[in-house]
Motif scaffolding. Structure first.
Motif, short mmCIF file in Angstrom:
data_model
loop_
_atom_site.label_atom_id
_atom_site.label_comp_id
_atom_site.label_asym_id
_atom_site.label_seq_id
_atom_site.Cartn_x
_atom_site.Cartn_y
_atom_site.Cartn_z
N PRO A 1 -8.23 51.01 -3.47
CA PRO A 1 -7.43 49.82 -3.16
C PRO A 1 -8.35 48.62 -2.90
O PRO A 1 -9.41 48.76 -2.29
N LEU A 2 -7.93 47.45 -3.37
CA LEU A 2 -8.64 46.20 -3.10
C LEU A 2 -7.68 45.31 -2.31
O LEU A 2 -6.80 44.67 -2.88
N VAL A 3 -7.84 45.28 -1.00
CA VAL A 3 -6.91 44.56 -0.13
C VAL A 3 -7.15 43.06 -0.26
O VAL A 3 -8.25 42.58 0.00
N LEU A 4 -6.12 42.33 -0.72
CA LEU A 4 -6.19 40.88 -0.88
C LEU A 4 -5.56 40.12 0.27
O LEU A 4 -5.78 38.92 0.42
N GLN A 5 -4.76 40.80 1.09
CA GLN A 5 -4.05 40.15 2.19
C GLN A 5 -4.00 41.09 3.39
O GLN A 5 -4.04 42.32 3.24
N LEU A 6 -3.89 40.51 4.56
CA LEU A 6 -3.63 41.26 5.79
C LEU A 6 -2.32 40.76 6.38
O LEU A 6 -2.07 39.55 6.39
N PRO A 7 -1.46 41.66 6.87
CA PRO A 7 -0.21 41.20 7.49
C PRO A 7 -0.47 40.55 8.84
O PRO A 7 -1.35 40.98 9.60
N ILE A 8 0.27 39.50 9.12
CA ILE A 8 0.23 38.85 10.44
C ILE A 8 1.42 39.39 11.24
O ILE A 8 2.59 39.12 10.91
N GLY A 9 1.14 40.17 12.24
CA GLY A 9 2.22 40.80 13.01
C GLY A 9 2.69 42.08 12.34
O GLY A 9 2.38 42.35 11.18
N GLN A 10 3.46 42.86 13.09
CA GLN A 10 3.90 44.16 12.60
C GLN A 10 5.37 44.38 12.95
O GLN A 10 5.86 43.85 13.95
N GLU A 11 6.06 45.12 12.07
CA GLU A 11 7.48 45.45 12.26
C GLU A 11 8.29 44.18 12.46
O GLU A 11 8.18 43.24 11.65
N VAL B 1 -2.42 36.92 5.84
CA VAL B 1 -3.69 36.22 5.69
C VAL B 1 -4.16 36.42 4.25
O VAL B 1 -4.33 37.55 3.80
N ASP B 2 -4.36 35.32 3.54
CA ASP B 2 -4.87 35.37 2.17
C ASP B 2 -6.40 35.42 2.26
O ASP B 2 -7.04 34.46 2.70
N LEU B 3 -7.00 36.54 1.83
CA LEU B 3 -8.43 36.75 1.99
C LEU B 3 -9.26 36.00 0.96
O LEU B 3 -10.49 35.96 1.08
N LEU B 4 -8.62 35.39 -0.07
CA LEU B 4 -9.38 34.56 -1.00
C LEU B 4 -9.53 33.14 -0.44
O LEU B 4 -10.64 32.62 -0.35
N SER B 5 -8.40 32.54 -0.06
CA SER B 5 -8.47 31.17 0.47
C SER B 5 -8.81 31.15 1.95
O SER B 5 -9.12 30.09 2.51
N MET B 6 -8.76 32.32 2.61
CA MET B 6 -8.96 32.46 4.06
C MET B 6 -8.03 31.50 4.80
O MET B 6 -8.42 30.73 5.68
N GLN B 7 -6.75 31.58 4.43
CA GLN B 7 -5.69 30.84 5.10
C GLN B 7 -4.57 31.80 5.48
O GLN B 7 -4.41 32.87 4.88
N ALA B 8 -3.77 31.38 6.45
CA ALA B 8 -2.57 32.12 6.81
C ALA B 8 -1.39 31.55 6.02
O ALA B 8 -1.25 30.34 5.87
N LEU B 9 -0.55 32.42 5.48
CA LEU B 9 0.63 32.02 4.72
C LEU B 9 1.87 32.42 5.52
O LEU B 9 2.01 33.58 5.92
N TYR B 10 2.77 31.44 5.73
CA TYR B 10 4.01 31.70 6.45
C TYR B 10 5.19 31.22 5.60
O TYR B 10 5.02 30.42 4.67
N TRP B 11 6.39 31.70 5.95
CA TRP B 11 7.59 31.32 5.20
C TRP B 11 8.70 30.86 6.17
O TRP B 11 9.74 31.51 6.30
N PRO B 12 8.50 29.74 6.87
CA PRO B 12 9.58 29.24 7.75
C PRO B 12 10.73 28.70 6.90
O PRO B 12 10.53 28.26 5.76
N PRO B 13 11.96 28.69 7.42
CA PRO B 13 13.09 28.17 6.66
C PRO B 13 13.03 26.65 6.53
O PRO B 13 12.62 25.95 7.46
N ASN B 14 13.46 26.15 5.36
CA ASN B 14 13.55 24.69 5.18
C ASN B 14 14.91 24.21 5.69
O ASN B 14 15.65 24.97 6.32
N ALA C 1 -10.16 39.38 9.59
CA ALA C 1 -10.05 38.75 8.28
C ALA C 1 -11.42 38.59 7.64
O ALA C 1 -11.60 38.83 6.44
N GLU C 2 -12.42 38.21 8.45
CA GLU C 2 -13.77 38.04 7.90
C GLU C 2 -14.34 39.37 7.43
O GLU C 2 -14.99 39.46 6.37
N ALA C 3 -14.08 40.45 8.18
CA ALA C 3 -14.55 41.77 7.78
C ALA C 3 -13.86 42.23 6.49
O ALA C 3 -14.51 42.78 5.58
N ALA C 4 -12.55 42.00 6.41
CA ALA C 4 -11.80 42.39 5.21
C ALA C 4 -12.24 41.57 4.00
O ALA C 4 -12.31 42.08 2.87
#
Length: 668
Positions: free
Chosen positions: A155-165, A172-185, A205-208
């Motif tokens: 496996p090549l992990v490209l993202q880490l989940p923020i929070g669980q359940e 966390v996008d490990l290429l851009s090293m940014q957090a991605l969220y989806w709040p409602p518009n 994130a840095e280790a991944a």
């Protein structure tokens, strides 16, 4: 369009992993639909068949086309239930890449493993989406570990989940090293936004990211050298490395999301564009040339006539073009070319290399047939359907329905190559055979809804096989003289058992011209005809090696017919001396049950002659995996629900044939 901007992909998974929900969100995110349908509400765009909407499962693979970042993505949503696995197999045969969806709670499930092996068989590059990370019991790291362990891939992990359940908020996008969220518009729709990585995740994130870069740069010598020299690897260079590794299947990129909440779809689409292959990235065994060549991978019949789905591998064809069916030698005319959007059609002027389209007007082309330019003929590898393991006697309730009954069954078998029609030699009844009870049930419902025919059915019967338990050798002389030309053929056959799954192998060890070479194929043909019906109860004979050792012939009276008859008779005679025995289909069963019912479930499986292979814990449930003879599993869902107060579920798939105990009736 430029085929570099084309992606032909499938979405595959175990039943209930969220495949169709992912497809719906892809359609919505790309603007193909403006309101998402839901599987649980029975209004999903891709599940358009009434039975799919009623049952909440995908039965038919559905094709559609979307656009993303200037690329055209031809998408096929496939079923997850094992009874409809032919849909996955024939889709993977014509696709260039696949998205494999994993349930964030269940992880790698049995049907996922089966689909993964199919994708391996067709050398299809994949990316993985760990879905449903918002559910109780979801564990991204555990699923990634299962992918490595059970599927034997990196496996090549490209993202880490923020929070669980319930706290799952984004990735966390490990290429851009940014957090991605989806709040409602303002309309309440989730909208992708980018932010800094949460402080409590920065170190992880840095280790991944380091692990990701370590694996990726191995795909490019220049990038690896620069990295080892301490230089930063640019994101574009890193993406190129990930693409190379994905295409060579050195690793599998892994993303995270929760499709039902519309979280993770845009990065998934980006990954499809960035990492999965364009048509020309896939190695082709087609000879050079520009003549049209396409594979028919699916045939459907509706009120408008026959619609054949094609993958075009070479050249182009317009509506009205005449093509050659390379399998039958017949000419066919493509009267219309359409692009499918689930059950909606869009007219196209032509079909060209890389396209997945449907055409109307084909009369004699079946699943797996090659359509080609008559001036540059080519034959593509066919699509192989699984062998049936279950059959059922069926007949129309009224004699007036006989014609519709016959026409409807032949149409449905034409659409689904994993179905078979036969006849019971004793009763003369029609036998419908398939890979599972649900498949037969759905087929009979289609017969009722589409053709207006209600049927009487017999009890389901398992498809037994026959084999031998020890070697045997026979010498058989076929000799007839009746006034005219005679018949003379003598053969010496040796038969011996093979390992399970070995099929029927025929070899010739004849030396010195004891049997002329032109007669040896006739002996093999006779052996194979005899093997269609064994000596115990007329079931097909498998797992036997047949060696033609010696024989004799007559200058005038020997013929191909005589040696075919000798082969048939010798094989039948040899079986009787070789300890004939019955084989029964054995299923790989996985039961998910509350912990307090584990003992009852295991005890019941043991009573069904099952062999428990493993017991694991998944969240607050137990997962029991066992090998169980199919003969003992009819009506199992009712028994399981009764044992567990309706709280357990199970899946099963065919695994292998095994020797049946003496108490199993030969006519089961």
């Amino acid at each position: 369009m430029n085929t570099r901007q084309l992606r032909n992909i499938g979405i595959i998974a175990h039943v209930d992993a969220g495949k169709t929900t992912v497809s719906e969100r892809v359609l919505f995110t790309t603007g193909e639909i403006h309101r998402t349908g839901e599987v649980h509400d029975g209004n999903a765009t891709m599940d358009y068949d009434p039975q799919e909407r009623a049952r909440g499962i995908t039965i038919n693979s559905a094709a559609t086309t979307v656009a993303w970042r200037g690329h055209q993505i031809n998408l096929i949503d496939t079923p997850g239930h094992i009874d409809f696995n032919i849909e996955v197999s024939r889709s993977l045969r014509v696709l260039d890449g696949a998205v494999v969806v994993f349930d964030g709670v269940a992880g790698v499930e049995p049907q996922t493993e089966t689909n993964w092996r199919l994708a391996d068989q067709y050398h299809v590059p994949r990316i993985a989406l760990v879905n449903k990370l918002d559910r109780t019991g979801a564990d991204f790291a555990r699923v990634v570990a299962m992918i490595a362990e059970r599927l034997g891939v990196q496996p090549l992990v490209l993202q880490l989940p923020i929070g669980q359940e319930a706290e799952f908020a984004g990735v966390v996008d490990l290429l851009s090293m940014q957090a991605l969220y989806w709040p409602p518009n303002e309309r309440g729709q989730p909208t992708l936004t980018r932010a800094a990585i949460p402080a409590n995740m920065q170190q992880a994130a840095e280790a991944a990211r380091r692990t990701l870069v370590d694996l990726a740069v191995e795909q490019d010598d220049a990038a690896l050298t620069a990295y080892l020299d301490g230089q930063a690897v640019p994101d574009d260079s890193l993406r190129d490395c990930i693409r190379k590794g994905t295409l060579t299947r050195a690793f599998v990129p892994v993303l995270a999301g929760a499709a039902l909440k519309n979280k993770g779809i845009e990065p998934l689409l980006d990954a499809v564009v960035d990492y999965l292959p364009a048509p020309e990235d896939r190695a082709s065994d087609l000879p050079s040339g520009d003549g049209f060549a396409a594979l028919v991978f699916k045939v459907v019949h509706d009120e408008h006539g026959t619609l054949s789905y094609l993958r075009v591998y070479r050249g182009e064809a317009h509506a009205g073009t005449q093509v050659l069916n390379a399998n039958t030698g017949q000419r066919e005319r493509l009267s219309r070319v359409v692009q499918m959007h689930a059950d909606r059609r869009e007219e196209l002027a032509l079909a060209q290399a890389g396209d997945i389209v449907a055409v109307a007007g084909l009369k004699n082309s079946k699943t797996g047939h090659t359509l080609t330019d008559p001036a540059q003929p080519v034959l593509l590898e066919e699509i192989h359907a699984p062998e049936p393991v279950i059959s059922m006697a069926v007949e129309p309730r009224s004699r007036e329905d006989q014609d519709s009954f016959s026409r409807g069954l032949h149409t449905l078998v034409d659409e689904d190559p994993s179905l078979r029609l036969g006849q019971d030699d004793e009763t003369g009844q029609t036998l419908l055979s398939g890979v599972g009870e649900l498949q037969l049930e759905v087929t009979l419902e289609k017969l009722r809804s589409r053709f207006g025919v209600t049927v009487h059915t017999g009890q389901p019967q398992v498809a037994l096989r026959e084999t031998i338990s020890r070697p045997a050798q026979v010498r058989h002389l076929h000799k007839k003289q009746s006034g005219g030309p005679g018949q003379y053929a003598e053969v010496v056959l040796r038969i011996e058992p093979l390992e399970r799954g070995g099929g029927l192998l025929f070899e010739s060890a004849v030396t010195g011209g004891a049997i002329p070479k032109e007669f040896i194929p006739s002996v093999e043909q006779g052996v194979r005809r005899a093997a269609l019906a064994g000596v115990l109860a007329g079931h097909p004979v498998v797992d036997v090696r047949v060696v033609l050792e010696d024989g004799s012939f007559h200058e005038k009276d020997s013929s191909t017919l005589a040696f075919e008859a000798a082969g048939m008779q010798a094989f039948t005679q040899a079986q009787r001396s070789a300890g004939p025995t019955l084989l029964e289909p054995v299923m790989d069963v996985e039961v998910t049950t509350p912990m307090d019912h584990v003992g009852d479930v295991i005890g019941d499986l043991n009573r069904r002659r099952g062999h428990v292979r493993s017991q694991d814990q998944r969240g607050n449930a137990a997962v029991v995996r066992a090998m169980v003879p199919l003969q003992t599993l009819f009506g199992y869902i009712g028994s399981l629900r009764a044992l567990t107060a309706g709280r357990a579920s199970y899946t099963m798939q065919f695994d292998h044939y095994a020797e049946a105990p003496r108490q199993v009736p030969a006519h089961a």
